[in-house]
Scaffold this motif. Structure first.
Motif, PDB file in Angstrom:
ATOM      1  N   GLY A 120      14.649  34.402  48.702  1.00  0.00           N
ATOM      2  CA  GLY A 120      15.161  35.226  47.544  1.00  0.00           C
ATOM      3  C   GLY A 120      14.180  35.380  46.390  1.00  0.00           C
ATOM      4  O   GLY A 120      13.201  34.881  46.623  1.00  0.00           O
ATOM      5  N   GLY A 121      14.872  35.595  45.337  1.00  0.00           N
ATOM      6  CA  GLY A 121      14.009  35.640  44.043  1.00  0.00           C
ATOM      7  C   GLY A 121      14.548  36.584  43.089  1.00  0.00           C
ATOM      8  O   GLY A 121      15.843  36.965  43.156  1.00  0.00           O
ATOM      9  N   GLU A 122      13.718  36.904  41.942  1.00  0.00           N
ATOM     10  CA  GLU A 122      13.890  37.788  40.759  1.00  0.00           C
ATOM     11  C   GLU A 122      13.597  39.010  41.197  1.00  0.00           C
ATOM     12  O   GLU A 122      12.413  39.320  41.878  1.00  0.00           O
ATOM     13  CB  GLU A 122      13.276  37.162  39.356  1.00  0.00           C
ATOM     14  CG  GLU A 122      13.946  36.072  39.277  1.00  0.00           C
ATOM     15  CD  GLU A 122      13.207  35.346  37.962  1.00  0.00           C
ATOM     16  OE1 GLU A 122      12.816  36.121  36.931  1.00  0.00           O
ATOM     17  OE2 GLU A 122      12.933  34.164  37.820  1.00  0.00           O
ATOM     18  N   LEU A 124      24.377  36.121  54.372  1.00  0.00           N
ATOM     19  CA  LEU A 124      25.059  36.003  53.390  1.00  0.00           C
ATOM     20  C   LEU A 124      24.151  36.663  52.225  1.00  0.00           C
ATOM     21  O   LEU A 124      23.140  35.905  51.907  1.00  0.00           O
ATOM     22  CB  LEU A 124      25.764  34.494  52.992  1.00  0.00           C
ATOM     23  CG  LEU A 124      26.113  34.539  51.381  1.00  0.00           C
ATOM     24  CD1 LEU A 124      27.654  35.042  51.572  1.00  0.00           C
ATOM     25  CD2 LEU A 124      26.118  33.241  50.978  1.00  0.00           C
ATOM     26  N   ASP A 125      24.286  37.823  51.561  1.00  0.00           N
ATOM     27  CA  ASP A 125      23.389  38.347  50.755  1.00  0.00           C
ATOM     28  C   ASP A 125      24.277  38.266  49.319  1.00  0.00           C
ATOM     29  O   ASP A 125      25.203  38.790  49.203  1.00  0.00           O
ATOM     30  CB  ASP A 125      23.313  39.753  51.172  1.00  0.00           C
ATOM     31  CG  ASP A 125      21.728  39.928  51.336  1.00  0.00           C
ATOM     32  OD1 ASP A 125      21.256  39.463  50.437  1.00  0.00           O
ATOM     33  OD2 ASP A 125      21.296  40.744  52.380  1.00  0.00           O
ATOM     34  N   LEU A 126      23.655  37.483  48.283  1.00  0.00           N
ATOM     35  CA  LEU A 126      24.230  37.585  46.993  1.00  0.00           C
ATOM     36  C   LEU A 126      23.274  37.917  46.037  1.00  0.00           C
ATOM     37  O   LEU A 126      21.948  37.833  45.945  1.00  0.00           O
ATOM     38  CB  LEU A 126      24.654  36.023  46.609  1.00  0.00           C
ATOM     39  CG  LEU A 126      23.950  35.007  46.678  1.00  0.00           C
ATOM     40  CD1 LEU A 126      23.224  34.569  45.489  1.00  0.00           C
ATOM     41  CD2 LEU A 126      24.722  33.665  47.037  1.00  0.00           C
ATOM     42  N   GLU A 127      23.700  38.520  44.834  1.00  0.00           N
ATOM     43  CA  GLU A 127      22.782  38.943  43.796  1.00  0.00           C
ATOM     44  C   GLU A 127      23.629  38.713  42.375  1.00  0.00           C
ATOM     45  O   GLU A 127      25.021  38.844  42.272  1.00  0.00           O
ATOM     46  CB  GLU A 127      22.388  40.104  43.876  1.00  0.00           C
ATOM     47  CG  GLU A 127      21.297  40.785  43.143  1.00  0.00           C
ATOM     48  CD  GLU A 127      19.871  40.422  43.546  1.00  0.00           C
ATOM     49  OE1 GLU A 127      19.730  39.759  44.564  1.00  0.00           O
ATOM     50  OE2 GLU A 127      19.037  40.450  42.927  1.00  0.00           O
ATOM     51  N   SER A 128      22.996  38.128  41.250  1.00  0.00           N
ATOM     52  CA  SER A 128      23.426  38.037  40.095  1.00  0.00           C
ATOM     53  C   SER A 128      22.492  38.646  38.829  1.00  0.00           C
ATOM     54  O   SER A 128      21.368  38.835  38.952  1.00  0.00           O
ATOM     55  CB  SER A 128      23.498  36.531  39.722  1.00  0.00           C
ATOM     56  OG  SER A 128      25.141  36.194  39.851  1.00  0.00           O
ATOM     57  N   MET A 175      18.859  30.272  40.469  1.00  0.00           N
ATOM     58  CA  MET A 175      19.359  30.603  41.902  1.00  0.00           C
ATOM     59  C   MET A 175      19.205  29.475  42.821  1.00  0.00           C
ATOM     60  O   MET A 175      19.933  29.362  43.797  1.00  0.00           O
ATOM     61  CB  MET A 175      18.722  31.820  42.489  1.00  0.00           C
ATOM     62  CG  MET A 175      19.309  33.341  41.951  1.00  0.00           C
ATOM     63  SD  MET A 175      21.175  33.348  42.553  1.00  0.00           S
ATOM     64  CE  MET A 175      21.656  33.931  40.965  1.00  0.00           C
ATOM     65  N   MET A 176      18.242  28.952  42.631  1.00  0.00           N
ATOM     66  CA  MET A 176      18.012  27.422  43.444  1.00  0.00           C
ATOM     67  C   MET A 176      18.787  26.515  43.046  1.00  0.00           C
ATOM     68  O   MET A 176      19.685  25.752  44.070  1.00  0.00           O
ATOM     69  CB  MET A 176      16.616  26.979  43.051  1.00  0.00           C
ATOM     70  CG  MET A 176      15.352  27.764  43.505  1.00  0.00           C
ATOM     71  SD  MET A 176      13.835  26.920  43.639  1.00  0.00           S
ATOM     72  CE  MET A 176      13.190  27.640  42.178  1.00  0.00           C
ATOM     73  N   ASP A 177      19.521  26.478  41.762  1.00  0.00           N
ATOM     74  CA  ASP A 177      20.559  25.414  41.355  1.00  0.00           C
ATOM     75  C   ASP A 177      21.686  26.133  42.238  1.00  0.00           C
ATOM     76  O   ASP A 177      22.644  25.177  42.688  1.00  0.00           O
ATOM     77  CB  ASP A 177      20.814  25.709  39.726  1.00  0.00           C
ATOM     78  CG  ASP A 177      19.719  25.005  39.087  1.00  0.00           C
ATOM     79  OD1 ASP A 177      18.855  24.368  39.577  1.00  0.00           O
ATOM     80  OD2 ASP A 177      19.873  25.238  37.978  1.00  0.00           O
ATOM     81  N   LEU A 178      22.063  27.223  42.227  1.00  0.00           N
ATOM     82  CA  LEU A 178      23.394  27.675  43.082  1.00  0.00           C
ATOM     83  C   LEU A 178      23.099  27.359  44.647  1.00  0.00           C
ATOM     84  O   LEU A 178      23.976  27.125  45.071  1.00  0.00           O
ATOM     85  CB  LEU A 178      23.294  29.386  42.751  1.00  0.00           C
ATOM     86  CG  LEU A 178      24.563  29.962  43.485  1.00  0.00           C
ATOM     87  CD1 LEU A 178      25.803  29.841  42.391  1.00  0.00           C
ATOM     88  CD2 LEU A 178      24.247  31.414  43.812  1.00  0.00           C
ATOM     89  N   GLY A 179      21.878  27.660  44.867  1.00  0.00           N
ATOM     90  CA  GLY A 179      21.571  27.514  46.410  1.00  0.00           C
ATOM     91  C   GLY A 179      21.877  26.015  46.655  1.00  0.00           C
ATOM     92  O   GLY A 179      22.401  25.570  47.543  1.00  0.00           O
ATOM     93  N   ASP A 180      21.485  24.887  46.005  1.00  0.00           N
ATOM     94  CA  ASP A 180      21.680  23.433  45.991  1.00  0.00           C
ATOM     95  C   ASP A 180      23.044  23.276  46.205  1.00  0.00           C
ATOM     96  O   ASP A 180      23.589  22.748  47.093  1.00  0.00           O
ATOM     97  CB  ASP A 180      21.124  22.579  44.977  1.00  0.00           C
ATOM     98  CG  ASP A 180      19.623  22.906  44.875  1.00  0.00           C
ATOM     99  OD1 ASP A 180      18.843  23.151  45.778  1.00  0.00           O
ATOM    100  OD2 ASP A 180      19.271  22.308  43.846  1.00  0.00           O
ATOM    101  N   GLY A 181      23.940  23.966  45.354  1.00  0.00           N
ATOM    102  CA  GLY A 181      25.544  23.593  45.485  1.00  0.00           C
ATOM    103  C   GLY A 181      25.844  24.318  46.478  1.00  0.00           C
ATOM    104  O   GLY A 181      27.123  23.719  47.288  1.00  0.00           O
ATOM    105  N   LEU A 182      25.652  25.584  46.784  1.00  0.00           N
ATOM    106  CA  LEU A 182      26.180  26.230  47.917  1.00  0.00           C
ATOM    107  C   LEU A 182      26.016  25.455  49.277  1.00  0.00           C
ATOM    108  O   LEU A 182      27.055  25.414  50.013  1.00  0.00           O
ATOM    109  CB  LEU A 182      25.667  27.501  48.002  1.00  0.00           C
ATOM    110  CG  LEU A 182      26.246  28.629  49.179  1.00  0.00           C
ATOM    111  CD1 LEU A 182      27.520  28.722  48.929  1.00  0.00           C
ATOM    112  CD2 LEU A 182      25.166  29.593  49.077  1.00  0.00           C
ATOM    113  N   VAL A 183      24.615  25.194  49.490  1.00  0.00           N
ATOM    114  CA  VAL A 183      24.356  24.292  50.663  1.00  0.00           C
ATOM    115  C   VAL A 183      25.233  23.101  50.714  1.00  0.00           C
ATOM    116  O   VAL A 183      25.826  22.589  51.850  1.00  0.00           O
ATOM    117  CB  VAL A 183      22.858  24.119  50.982  1.00  0.00           C
ATOM    118  CG1 VAL A 183      22.479  23.264  51.903  1.00  0.00           C
ATOM    119  CG2 VAL A 183      22.270  25.540  51.216  1.00  0.00           C
TER     120      VAL A 183
END
Ligand code: AMP
Ligand code: MG
Length: 311
Positions: A241-243, A121-125, A133-141
């Protein structure tokens, strides 16, 4: 190794078992949950590329598969990082379920978490940070774990008691691990396994040393803005991931230093035309399935497994 080889060869038989059906059903629920979470947050799904003139070189020494494409050497995608950045020309936030081929060392069959073909699952904003992105990852998992918890019959078949977590997950700067683990760059697979086993919760490692990762991570304050999510119980990394470095001059200089700038001509042309700064990550679908199902080896989380070292 022999038993994995036999199981992979006999996949057309063992795919019929209740155990395999339970794993693949959970994977189906996982994919739905990933999509649901991201679509609700404005992410637009784009179709992933399978081939292209270049692909992600930052794959920890794994081989890239090449083939002839109308007289030009092409690669099979090892990740769609370069194309995610292109897709931000159309949408603020994008994701794909991206098939990847990485010819991992045959010995990685023993890590239990390497396939030679897998889905990310590859995502980018655009205009987002590692922290966001870590906040998003927490929620996603957490969202996916709760969705899979509904598969009580399948979890019973697998004997999996799925834990509950409350985000945010712990965030550990890479430099604080350097002394403890005597490491400088990427965390070696065995040390990562030990760290993962010693933890009862998922945790992030962030800010990797300059030069330790792909050229597309941005360098700031003497570190690469990059992060990994490590799952507990020894299951290890599921997200990286990262910036991104998005500035033409910086990327051109890095690729020139490696003597490979000519291979990335379309990518450099794109950067010259201008792309937004962005952040994102890739989550291994089979790795996360392995965690959710509590599997010893990742091969079982692929319907059609391709395992390192086993043709
Ligand atoms: P990377 O950016 O190389 O860390 O890849 C992103 C994610 O893809 C990782 O965090 C894993 O979840 C997954 N992944 C990478 N390599 C493999 C592999 N050989 N087999 C299965 N999953 C992988
Ligand atoms: Mg990684």
């Amino acid at each position: 190794m022999k038993s994995i080889e036999d199981a992979v060869r006999l996949r057309y038989l063992n795919i019929r078992s209740d155990r395999s059906r339970a794993i693949l059903k959970i994977q189906h629920v996982l994919i739905g949950a990933l999509r649901e979470f991201l679509a609700a947050r404005g992410f637009c799904q784009v179709l992933a590329p399978v081939v292209g003139p270049v692909t992600d070189p930052g794959i920890r020494g794994a081989g890239i598969a090449h083939f002839d494409f109308y007289g030009t050497s092409y690669t099979i995608m090892s990740s769609m990082i370069l194309y995610k950045q292109m897709a931000l020309g159309a949408f603020e936030s994008v994701f794909s379920l991206s098939p990847n081929v990485r010819l991992e060392e045959a010995s990685t069959v023993d890590t239990g978490r390497h396939l030679a073909e897998f889905y990310q699952l590859d995502l980018e904003s655009a205009r987002k940070s590692c922290q966001e992105m870590m906040d998003l990852g927490d929620g996603l998992v957490c969202h996916c774990i709760e969705a899979v918890r509904e598969c009580s019959q399948e979890l019973d078949i697998l004997g999996r008691d799925l834990p509950s977590f409350s985000p945010p997950f712990k965030r550990i700067a890479h430099r604080t691990l350097e002394e403890e683990l005597s490491i400088q760059g990427e965390i070696p697979f065995e040390k990562e396994h030990d760290l993962s086993r010693a933890s009862s919760e998922p945790f992030w490692v962030y800010d990797y040393p300059v030069g330790s990762r792909g050229f597309y991570y941005i360098e700031r304050d003497g570190t690469l803005k990059s992060m990994d999510l490590i799952m507990p119980e020894g299951f290890g990394e599921v997200v990286s991931g990262g910036e991104r470095e998005y500035r033409y001059e910086q990327v051109k200089a890095l690729l020139d230093r490696e003597g490979v700038a000519h291979e990335y001509s379309w990518y450099l042309d794109m950067l010259k035309a201008g792309i937004p700064p962005s952040a994102g990550f890739g989550l291994g679908v089979e790795r996360f399935t392995r965690y959710l199902c509590g599997l010893d080896h990742i091969w079982e989380s692929s319907p059609f497994p391709k395992v390192p070292g086993i043709p």
